[in-house]
Design an enzyme around this catalytic site. Structure first.
Site: not given
Ligand code: AMP
Length: 187
Positions: A13, A88, A128, A134, A145
């Site tokens: 995404k 989310r 990745r 990361r 996750r």
């Molecule tokens: P992402 O880069 O979207 O995979 O997000 C990485 C991490 O950031 C996630 O595993 C969550 O811990 C946190 N995170 C990102 N977006 C949200 C959201 N909308 N609500 C809660 N936690 C978030």
């Protein structure tokens, strides 16, 4: 163009949001990027988010809703945006709708959902991890996750399906093919 891009960890995404942002000339707004930047800068927000992110959990709704509220008020977001990683869960989706109606701005045009199997996600994220390093791309955290995403996304999909905005897509192909598919969906 006002878009939400839903997809699990490793669904691509972020990549597709970058492309959509460039194609339509609207900012990509990623809560994950904003949170990682806050962690790297050592802000109070970053301090609150760090442990939850490293464990693969969700950061408190109030924090991410605050990030989005501020960002959507910026001048470059007035003609559109691509939301990546937000909402989310159903609570965040409700907060977003409320924000848009209070601000008297147009609602979302489409909610794209990139579907990728759990096996593909695991494979992509382990690859990745080897490149980006990361801190939440460890196998145990990835599994947490993915579980978390699958549990939270269902009510979110129901919500946007009811609103007639949900556009499910196969996210398993190469980035170029997925992007073409997205563009066809938006026509
Ligand atoms: P992402 O880069 O979207 O995979 O997000 C990485 C991490 O950031 C996630 O595993 C969550 O811990 C946190 N995170 C990102 N977006 C949200 C959201 N909308 N609500 C809660 N936690 C978030």
């Amino acid at each position: 163009m006002r878009l939400v891009l839903l997809g699990g960890p490793g669904s691509g995404k972020g990549t597709q949001a970058d492309r959509l942002s460039a194609r339509f000339g609207v900012p990509k707004i990623s809560t994950g990027d904003a949170l990682r930047a806050a962690v790297a800068a050592g802000t109070a927000l970053g301090e609150r988010a760090r442990a939850v992110m490293d464990a693969g959990g969700l950061v408190a709704d109030e924090l991410v809703i605050g990030i989005i509220r501020e960002r959507l008020a910026d001048s470059d977001a007035q003609t559109g945006y691509v939301l990546d990683g937000f909402p989310r869960n159903a609570n965040q989706a409700l907060a977003l709708d409320e924000m848009l109606s209070v601000a008297d701005t147009p609602g979302l045009d489409h909610v794209l959902y990139l579907r990728v199997s759990d096996d593909d996600i695991l494979r992509r994220l382990l690859a990745r991890a080897a490149v980006e390093g990361r801190s939440d791309d460890r196998e145990d955290v990835i599994r947490t996750r993915v579980r978390r995403f699958n549990a939270d996304v269902k009510p979110l999909l129901d919500y946007y399906r009811r609103e007639g905005k949900l556009r499910p897509l196969d996210g398993a192909g190469k980035p170029d093919a997925v992007f073409q598919h997205i563009l066809q969906t938006l026509i």
